[in-house]
Design a protein around this motif. Structure first.
Motif, PDB file in Angstrom:
ATOM      1  N   VAL A 308     106.020  15.896 131.855  1.00 49.51           N
ATOM      2  CA  VAL A 308     106.573  14.931 132.801  1.00 49.51           C
ATOM      3  C   VAL A 308     105.516  14.597 133.845  1.00 49.51           C
ATOM      4  N   GLU A 309     105.373  13.299 134.125  1.00 51.99           N
ATOM      5  CA  GLU A 309     104.390  12.818 135.097  1.00 51.99           C
ATOM      6  C   GLU A 309     105.057  11.904 136.113  1.00 51.99           C
ATOM      7  N   LEU A 310     104.389  11.736 137.246  1.00 51.90           N
ATOM      8  CA  LEU A 310     104.797  10.724 138.216  1.00 51.90           C
ATOM      9  C   LEU A 310     104.467   9.342 137.676  1.00 51.90           C
ATOM     10  N   THR A 311     105.306   8.373 137.958  1.00 57.07           N
ATOM     11  CA  THR A 311     105.005   6.988 137.587  1.00 57.07           C
ATOM     12  C   THR A 311     104.080   6.370 138.630  1.00 57.07           C
ATOM     13  N   ASN A 312     103.521   5.206 138.303  1.00 57.50           N
ATOM     14  CA  ASN A 312     102.655   4.511 139.261  1.00 57.50           C
ATOM     15  C   ASN A 312     103.413   4.166 140.541  1.00 57.50           C
TER      16      ASN A 312
END
Length: 639
Positions: A308-312
């Protein structure tokens, strides 16, 4: 969660009644359920249920009777550990049973690590000798000081039904509206986490952001939390109470934060905890004063090799937050400024491991922008729900579902020979004294230290790496201590979370090289067996010392289908290029995956089988074509 709905709302309360034999436990339960004094009561009653409409909160109560005999001790312990609240009884006509609370029962609950709230109940009030009156507050005060888990004390009579329903009302209230998360009884003040939650609520209701709740904002708050507006006279009355008790609680613009907090402390002191809890729950808080899971739409990983990553959109928000709190505009945040950012979160999340020492800081200990964004990337990677909760708490106003994204599976990235990830996770293996910690420190811009300190437990280092062309990726290095490798590899999915693995060794030490090679082969075998093979790099650390023959090292990497070892001298020169090499390997997940002899034989066997199947298929096709041609020839001949 037991006794809770999917939204975290209580669907039932389990109250266990315990105490010495003959103190009136069963009679108390029977009288509460039937609203009459029972002529005959069995030694131990079966579980008794008070329906949801029995008390105003609309939550049913299950009351469990217990026996204090030694034969029933195992069952008693089991029931106490399952309890939401415990009612401890003593008999008002037997002073010894009151003494037993502090000499046996309360210490026993602590010994068993029972976390439930405790209600102390004196039964048989009608049988107390009138010539020996007792002041309950004076007697119980010292006991409650010693045992803070006691929520309240009450005396009752099952025979006359005096305060019998109140016993289980207080027990239910202690569960639904607990004091402990909100108020420090010893200091007589709101607890820090409660203050943080109320501060966030105040800021959300202060729509014009002028630092005060106007009459209109106060009324809107009242409607949201209690579905009823405040009359003008009531608003005046509320503000008058605050003004009389606390200076600065009301200003020209309305009720201040100080006044808002005072009101809630007053509610709690007056025993109206349900008021403060109603506010907290309306704004999404659970019993631990954290945002409930049901309002955190955390994306779900469907496979171990997803992350899971942060979105822009979330990263842009965090850049804005950094600039907002970087008051002196020096490109870094002081520890106090970091605390200010998280002042409306349950706590500052990076003050403990694994975050406390994981990011780049200046010589003064301030967090750089890269360090700030990397800490968020690490928190999102390790605990997406916590990251999303903190984003919301510090003011992320977008749709929560737009803050995080799930990456594509690594196995799919390998097949497509490219990845769309922005955050890469690298495992750092190596024998002791090979330079693993030095590499992590170098990644964070810290100077080399010749002092050797072995790493115990998990350690991360995270930073932003700029690639050729100006694009930026976040790299998370996780040091794997040599002593923990065997246990680590016992988990078949241990490499699923890995984008690239590096193996450090002291290039001047033959043993270090051989041990690193062994670790590499162990990881390669695990990758082949589990299907989570990862790109691997060898790093020849301490290359400023006399090196072990490089030809031998190169021959091993060639046999495994890997790049030659990367020489690094953390002590003498910049090691930034090695981190670019790590990112490059992670971005090409189909390359640099080592192959053992066993793996090569398996691949050759699969190729041989596939070739055989292809030969059989071609042969069958030729036979079919030949048969068709023969039939066509025979048909022409006959005509």
């Amino acid at each position: 969660m037991p006794g809770r709905s999917a939204a975290g709302v209580r669907t039932g309360v389990r109250v266990v009644v315990a105490g010495d034999r003959g103190t009136g436990k069963s009679s108390l339960i029977s009288a509460a359920a039937s609203d009459s004094f029972p002529e005959y009561v069995p030694a131990v009653l079966p579980p008794t249920r008070l329906p949801s409409d029995f008390y105003p909160d609309g939550v049913p109560v299950t009351i469990v009777d217990t026996s204090s005999s030694m034969e029933s001790r195992v069952k008693l312990i089991d029931e106490l550990k399952r309890a939401d609240a415990v009612v401890l009884t003593y008999a008002c006509d037997q002073p010894m049973t009151l003494s037993r609370l502090s000499t046996f029962w309360l210490p026993e609950l602590r010994k068993l690590e029972v976390k439930a709230s405790v209600i102390v109940v004196g039964c048989k009030l009608d049988l107390r000798d009138e010539r020996q009156p007792m002041n309950l507050e004076q007697v119980m005060g010292p006991i409650m000081q010693q045992f803070r888990e006691i929520e309240t004390c009450i005396e009752c009579s099952s025979a006359t039904l005096i305060q019998v329903p109140d016993v289980f009302y207080y027990a239910q209230k202690a569960v639904l509206h607990p004091t402990a998360p909100l108020f420090d009884q010893e200091k007589q003040s709101l607890k820090p986490r409660c203050i943080r939650a109320l501060k966030r609520i105040f800021m959300l209701c202060d729509h014009d952001m002028d630092g005060a709740l106007s009459d209109a904002e106060l009324n809107e708050f009242q409607v949201k939390c209690f579905n009823a507006p405040l009359q003008p006279a009531e608003i005046v009355g509320v503000k008058r109470v605050v003004q009389e008790r606390i200076r600065g609680g009301v200003g020209d613009l309305g009720l201040t934060l100080e006044g808002f907090l005072f009101l809630h402390a007053l509610f709690i002191e007056k025993g109206r905890l349900e008021t403060t809890w109603a506010v907290l729950r309306k704004f999404g808080y659970d019993d631990d004063l954290k945002l409930r899971d049901d309002i955190l739409p955390t994306p779900t990983k469907h496979a171990p090799d997803q992350s899971v990553e942060l979105t822009n959109e979330a990263v842009d928000f965090l850049r804005g937050i950094f600039q907002l709190y970087d008051i002196d505009n020096d490109g870094s945040l002081q520890p106090s400024e970091i605390d200010d950012i998280f002042v409306t979160a349950p706590e500052s999340p990076w003050s403990v491991g694994p975050y406390v020492d994981a990011a780049e800081r200046t010589a003064l200990g301030n967090l750089t922008l890269n360090g700030f964004l990397s800490e968020w990337a690490l928190m999102t990677y390790l605990d997406p729900s916590c990251s999303l909760a903190n984003l919301i708490c510090i003011g992320y106003g977008g749709d929560p579902t737009s803050a995080l994204r799930v990456t594509r599976r690594r196995s799919a990235d390998r097949k497509r020979q490219r990845t769309e990830r922005n955050v890469f996770h690298c495992f750092v293996f190596g024998p002791k004294r090979s330079g693993k910690s030095a590499l992590l420190n170098s990644f964070l811009g810290r100077p080399f230290s010749s002092n050797y300190t072995p790493t115990n437990g998990v350690r991360y280092a995270t930073n932003v790496v700029e690639e050729i062309g100006g694009t930026q990726k976040t790299l998370i290095l996780q040091e794997i201590p040599e002593d923990g490798v065997r246990k680590f590899l016992l988990n078949k999915e241990c490499l699923a979370a890995c984008d690239v693995a590096v193996f450090l060794y002291d290039s001047s030490d033959e043993y270090s090289w051989k041990r690193s090679r062994e670790l590499l082969l162990d990881v390669a075998r695990q990758g082949e067996e589990s299907g989570y093979g990862v790109p691997c790099l060898l790093i020849a650390a301490k290359d400023d010392l006399d090196p072990y023959p490089m030809a031998l090292q190169n021959s091993v990497t060639q046999q495994l289908g890997m790049e030659a070892p990367i020489p690094v001298g953390v002590k003498l020169r910049d090691s930034k290029t090695v981190f670019s090499r790590i990112i490059n390997a992670a971005e090409h997940p189909h390359l640099s995956i080592p192959e053992t002899e066993k793996g090569k034989k398996k691949k050759q066997y699969r190729r041989l089988v596939n070739s055989s199947l292809m030969f059989v298929s071609v042969g069958a096709a030729v036979a079919v074509v030949g048969l068709a041609a023969y039939r066509a020839y025979a048909a022409r001949k006959n005509t």
